[in-house]
Scaffold this motif. Structure first.
Motif, PDB file in Angstrom:
ATOM      1  N   HIS A   5      -7.429   2.522  21.096  1.00  0.00           N
ATOM      2  CA  HIS A   5      -6.264   1.650  20.899  1.00  0.00           C
ATOM      3  C   HIS A   5      -4.978   2.447  21.067  1.00  0.00           C
ATOM      4  O   HIS A   5      -4.914   3.635  20.718  1.00  0.00           O
ATOM      5  CB  HIS A   5      -6.310   0.911  19.555  1.00  0.00           C
ATOM      6  N   ASP A  37      -4.693   9.317  15.645  1.00  0.00           N
ATOM      7  CA  ASP A  37      -5.085   7.894  15.529  1.00  0.00           C
ATOM      8  C   ASP A  37      -4.201   7.047  16.416  1.00  0.00           C
ATOM      9  O   ASP A  37      -3.237   6.471  15.920  1.00  0.00           O
ATOM     10  CB  ASP A  37      -4.996   7.460  14.069  1.00  0.00           C
ATOM     11  N   MET A  38      -4.563   6.860  17.746  1.00  0.00           N
ATOM     12  CA  MET A  38      -5.610   7.619  18.376  1.00  0.00           C
ATOM     13  C   MET A  38      -5.274   7.888  19.837  1.00  0.00           C
ATOM     14  O   MET A  38      -6.086   7.758  20.723  1.00  0.00           O
ATOM     15  CB  MET A  38      -6.977   6.922  18.233  1.00  0.00           C
ATOM     16  N   GLU A  71      -4.698  -2.811  17.059  1.00  0.00           N
ATOM     17  CA  GLU A  71      -5.832  -2.466  16.202  1.00  0.00           C
ATOM     18  C   GLU A  71      -5.364  -2.322  14.761  1.00  0.00           C
ATOM     19  O   GLU A  71      -6.049  -2.715  13.835  1.00  0.00           O
ATOM     20  CB  GLU A  71      -6.482  -1.166  16.685  1.00  0.00           C
ATOM     21  N   GLU A  72      -4.166  -1.747  14.586  1.00  0.00           N
ATOM     22  CA  GLU A  72      -3.719  -1.425  13.230  1.00  0.00           C
ATOM     23  C   GLU A  72      -3.378  -2.680  12.425  1.00  0.00           C
ATOM     24  O   GLU A  72      -3.628  -2.738  11.217  1.00  0.00           O
ATOM     25  CB  GLU A  72      -2.490  -0.495  13.279  1.00  0.00           C
ATOM     26  N   GLU A  98     -13.215   5.352  18.281  1.00  0.00           N
ATOM     27  CA  GLU A  98     -12.810   6.214  17.173  1.00  0.00           C
ATOM     28  C   GLU A  98     -13.750   5.998  15.987  1.00  0.00           C
ATOM     29  O   GLU A  98     -14.544   5.086  15.969  1.00  0.00           O
ATOM     30  CB  GLU A  98     -11.381   5.873  16.740  1.00  0.00           C
TER      31      GLU A  98
HETATM   32 ZN   LIG Z   1      -7.276   3.998  14.798  1.00  0.00          ZN
END
Ligand SMILES: [Zn+2]
Length: 362
Positions: A5, A37-38, A71-72, A98
């Motif tokens: 991501h 991250d990431m 994603e977060e 990840e």
């Molecule tokens: Zn991540």
């Protein structure tokens, strides 16, 4: 698929030693928000596939590079959208994402962790009911905030039964050299290394952490309602329907409603797969004494979308041996996030190896 991501959490430049958006190279580390991250894995995945393509490598199947947004936060703009709207673009048998990859040493032996399962993010809310009143006359009201206290204490004091799943059994057996019961395994981990016990404990049971509370909005009004949010993580495969009666028993009778807020993740992939073998052979090639260990991770990643939509065997693996894993864990989502250049190079080698091993011959 090499999955990653591209979004990150926010960064407050005032807390950082460098500009968080600079990508500055300093002491053989690249500094910046997202280094661990990431975006590091985005870059390593892209370089792995680009170099293979330039060398004329022709996979027997499709090799897919997927770098997604959202994603977060998880508002449906990233991988779930691709799975629903463009399934043909992202349907793969195997995916590396990840989730793990740390090198740890236990009893003098190095291990690399590969995540094959994830706990389910399963927060719930308690709405505790009372009766409002003027705060100068507590006797006329029924204070919902005060009534919430014993419920919170019961949750905090609850010690769920420890259990081993397929990943934790394999993890424990590889380390101890023989199968152990869950409680025995935790005991042994405490003796060997307190940080190993910290890592293991949340993988053996559901966890409960009350994190948010709201009640009256005025100092002089006794609240009729108190809302408590509890961060709850279930074991891979554990269902809300089986856990809810347990939690209700812990809480006991009372003037409250119990409500799940969401249930996300909680999936697992088998470790009997060509992708597992490819990662394991990379580890063996890189460091002959080291072994690959399956872990379930306490958080969740985008892997669960692929597992749910297509039954993809998805693992979390970004090999990391230059940076101390405890330091890396502290830097994620925090100030001064950075990644060792050596680890980026190691990851490029790993992703190239996995791509060739899995798709090189049918
Ligand atoms: Zn991540």
């Amino acid at each position: 698929m090499l999955l990653s991501h591209t979004d990150t959490v926010v960064a407050d430049a005032a807390e950082w030693q460098v500009d968080p958006w600079s990508g500055e190279l300093r002491d053989d580390e690249i500094w910046g928000r997202g280094a661990l991250d990431m975006k590091g894995q985005v870059a390593a995945s892209a370089v792995a596939l680009a170099t293979l393509a330039r060398e004329g490598f022709e996979p027997a199947g499709d090799l897919v590079f997927t770098a997604v947004a959202d994603e977060e936060v998880g508002e449906g703009f990233g991988l779930p959208w691709l799975c629903a709207e463009h399934p043909d673009a992202v349907r793969t048998d195997y995916a590396l994402n990840e989730g793990a990859g740390e090198r740890i040493e236990l009893l003098g032996r190095p291990f690399y962790l590969c995540s094959s399962a994830e706990k389910m993010s399963s927060p719930f809310q308690l709405r505790v009911h009372g009766r409002a009143g003027h705060a100068s006359m507590p006797g006329i009201a029924d204070n919902a905030l005060v009534k919430a206290v014993p419920l919170i204490e019961k949750l905090a004091g609850y010690r769920p039964e420890l259990q081993l799943g397929p990943e934790t059994s394999a993890l424990v057996e590889a380390i101890a050299g023989r199968p152990l019961e869950a409680a025995e395994a935790l005991e042994l981990a405490r003796e060997v290394d307190p940080s190993a016990a910290e890592l293991l404990e949340p993988l053996l049971s559901l966890t409960l952490s009350p994190t948010m509370i709201s009640a009256s909005e005025r100092r002089n009004v006794i609240p009729h309602l108190c809302e408590v949010v509890v961060d709850c993580r279930l074991l891979p495969g554990q269902a809300q329907a089986e856990v809810e009666p347990l939690l209700r028993e812990v809480l006991g009778e009372g003037d409250y409603d119990f409500e799940w807020i969401e249930g996300r993740g909680g999936t697992r992939s088998t470790i009997e797969s060509p992708l597992w073998d490819a990662v394991a052979s990379f580890v063996a090639e890189t460091e002959p004494d080291a072994a690959l260990l399956p872990v379930s991770v306490a958080g969740f990643t985008d892997s669960h979308w692929l597992r749910e939509a297509f039954g993809t065997v998805a693992y979390g693996f970004f090999p990391m041996r230059a940076m101390d894993p405890q330091l890396a864990a502290r830097l994620i989502h925090s100030a001064d996030e950075r990644i060792a250049v050596d680890d980026l190079e190691l990851a490029v080698r790993c992703f190239r190896h996995a791509a060739v091993e899995v798709t090189g011959s049918r």
